[in-house]
Design an enzyme around this catalytic site. Structure first.
Site, mmCIF file in Angstrom:
data_model
loop_
_atom_site.group_PDB
_atom_site.id
_atom_site.type_symbol
_atom_site.label_atom_id
_atom_site.label_comp_id
_atom_site.label_asym_id
_atom_site.label_seq_id
_atom_site.Cartn_x
_atom_site.Cartn_y
_atom_site.Cartn_z
ATOM 1 N N CYS A 306 90.867 80.229 48.949
ATOM 2 C CA CYS A 306 89.947 81.316 48.582
ATOM 3 C C CYS A 306 90.680 82.398 47.794
ATOM 4 O O CYS A 306 90.118 83.050 46.930
ATOM 5 C CB CYS A 306 89.318 81.904 49.826
ATOM 6 S SG CYS A 306 90.530 82.480 51.019
ATOM 7 N N GLU A 403 84.448 79.468 40.862
ATOM 8 C CA GLU A 403 85.577 79.032 41.683
ATOM 9 C C GLU A 403 85.794 77.538 41.487
ATOM 10 O O GLU A 403 84.960 76.723 41.886
ATOM 11 C CB GLU A 403 85.232 79.324 43.155
ATOM 12 C CG GLU A 403 86.373 79.124 44.106
ATOM 13 C CD GLU A 403 85.969 79.390 45.560
ATOM 14 O OE1 GLU A 403 84.868 78.980 45.967
ATOM 15 O OE2 GLU A 403 86.777 80.002 46.282
#
Ligand code: NAD
Length: 512
Positions: A306, A403
């Site tokens: 992350c 992402e």
């Protein structure tokens, strides 16, 4: 160690551990007992690095999930865990930390087999996780409320903190035991009970923990651990009336879905979600340190992180030279067999995920970016992907905004600090950011103006249990860790205590 045609450093040295002869066999852990699934179902995991079966779990049904929730509810409402002293809970948490540490190698190996991450990193992660259990033990003893003695002669008030109740804990596959350890010990320290669902891809260490919980003296029903999928087990853990709170780490897409379900019963939800984290590089930075941090930030955990520093914003005046330096360092990153001690980038988590990364690269090329290093998967026993650099990226491209969650770095440029901050903030995510400069004004301006839960100044991805962690915008809701780590798992209760004789409210003032 072999060097591939395109100068990438593929590693194949002696393994730290041999591959297991048998898969890990896991059952459901409900109300302190080991059980098969009510329908006899099983869930198998093949190693993404070695393509052999490494785990075989009982797979929970909705009925099993409901049973686990009832066990946690009963343990909370009728058991002694919520009411025992902080020091007693701390003693149990510290014992769990000791027992996990004693099994560090078994835990680390299971994580490597299920996730494909490098063994040296997995060993570190178990140690970091153990530190979180110890920190939670400290928090258990220091949890306290507030008092108000300034409300007038006839009033003394207390604000006490109480455990929120039954907590559903849902975790992702990328740091299985570490993320569980950011949640469970703190919920327990506050006096909550829990139902835990790890990712179906990496459930091993969560199941292994159950045995340790029993050994350490966690009462039956206080922690229940289910292996299963999100659409049924996870959804039940989110919607069930007997659950008071859901703490979730995973993708922003699932986070949104889960929040909508939890809203039906207005449960508390805390979310740790995705990121697209910028590192801003000024010409006066410590060049060596910045290059190293960019390579580390992008390729740590194969970019399946992350906090991946997956987009760097480099000042135009140094962009070409900086990119070249990053490229040389990135090409030397040892990738390959995750059981070799030297490996820094192991295998990707799944075939679908590897394909998703490739699709992102194709769109980047179609939109005008260039692959300046790597870009391909590697034919081997498992799912490997070359460390990859994408250059000529502009802020509007998909690869600069979404992402990718793989070993892929996007390089963008800026001309002044205002533009750098604007590009950094022009994104749906706000998990973390970094700035590299010898000029304190640059560093402070970026640190103040960038919208991110964590900002690293001349560094990247350090972390401490003492510091809160979480995201702005679509990177999350709430904070984990830090001085107030237990607050997320508590309710505040205000107790107002009247002192002396009470006068009736209906009496006219002059008669009082
Ligand atoms: P994911 O969202 O696909 O799954 C996470 C968990 O949610 C799994 O256990 C899954 O089974 C479960 N789930 C899926 N659908 C569900 C539903 N409808 N209801 C309830 N539970 C459901 O995420 P992932 O692919 O496992 O992990 C990668 C993502 O996690 C990335 O986006 C990454 O950025 C994020 N992440 C964030 C942090 C952080 O601290 N901010 C840390 C690690 C990973």
């Amino acid at each position: 160690m072999t060097t591939l045609n395109n100068s990438m450093t593929w590693i194949e040295t002696e393994r730290e551990f041999a591959l297991p002869e048998q898969p890990f066999i896991g059952q459901l852990f409900i109300d302190g007992k080991w059980r098969e699934a009510s329908d006899g179902g099983r869930l198998s995991r093949n190693s993404p690095a070695f393509n052999i079966q490494v785990s075989d779990f009982a797979k929970a049904t909705i009925a099993d999930t409901e049973e686990a929730i009832v066990a946690a509810r009963t343990a909370f409402d009728k058991g002694n865990w919520p009411t025992m002293s902080g020091s007693q809970r701390a003693a149990v948490l510290n014992k769990i930390a000791d027992l996990v540490m004693a099994k560090q190698r078994q835990f680390a190996l299971q994580e490597v087999l299920e996730s494909g991450k490098p063994i040296s990193q997995a060993m570190d992660e178990i140690e970091w996780a153990v530190d979180l259990w110890r920190y939670a033990a400290v928090c258990a003893r220091s949890l306290h409320g507030d008092s108000f003695n300034n409300l007038g002669e006839d009033m003394l008030a207390l604000v006490v903190r109480e455990p929120i109740g039954v907590v559903s804990i849902i975790t992702p596959w990328n740091f299985p035991f570490l993320i569980l350890s950011q949640k469970l010990p703190f919920a327990l320290a506050a006096g909550c009970t829990a139902v835990v669902k790890p990712s179906e891809l990496t459930s091993g260490t969560s199941v292994m923990l159950a045995e340790i919980l029993q050994q350490a003296g966690i009462p039956d029903g206080v922690v229940n651990i289910l292996v299963g999928e999100g659409h049924d087990v996870g959804a039940t853990m989110t919607s069930h009336k007997d659950v008071d709170m859901v703490t979730f780490t995973g993708s922003s897409a699932v986070g949104k879905k889960l929040t909508a379900v939890a809203a039906q019963s207005l449960k508390k939800v805390s979310l740790e979600l995705g990121g697209k984290n910028p590192q801003i590089i000024f010409p006066d930075c410590d060049w060596e340190a910045a290059v190293d941090a960019v390579v580390f930030g992008t390729f740590f955990n194969g970019g399946e992180c992350c906090n991946s520093g997956s987009r760097i914003l480099v000042h135009q005046s140094i962009a070409a030279d900086f990119e070249q330096a990053v490229k040389i360092r990135a090409a030397a990153v040892p990738f390959g067999d995750p059981l070799c001690k030297e490996t820094k980038v192991g295998a990707m988590i799944s075939t679908e995920h590897l394909q998703k990364i490739q699709d992102y690269l194709q769109v980047a090329i179609d939109q005008g970016a260039e692959i300046s290093l790597g870009g391909s998967s590697v034919e081997h026993t498992g799912l490997y992907m070359q460390p990859t650099i994408v250059s000529k990226v502009t802020p509007d491209m998909q690869i600069a905004r979404e992402e990718v969650f793989g070993p892929v770095l996007s390089i963008l440029t800026f001309t002044d600090i205002e533009q750098a901050i604007e590009i950094a903030n022009d994104c749906l995510y706000g998990l973390s950011a970094g700035v590299w400069s010898a000029n304190i004004d640059n560093c402070l301006q970026v640190a103040r103006k960038v919208k991110a839960g964590t900002v690293w100044v001349n560094g990247w991805m350090s972390g401490y249990p003492e510091l809160p962690f979480g995201g702005y915008k679509q990177s999350g809701q709430g904070r984990e860790l830090g001085r107030n780590a237990l607050d997320e798992f508590t309710e505040q209760k205000t107790i107002q205590m009247h002192i002396g004789e009470r006068t009736g409210w209906w009496l006219p003032r002059e008669q009082k």
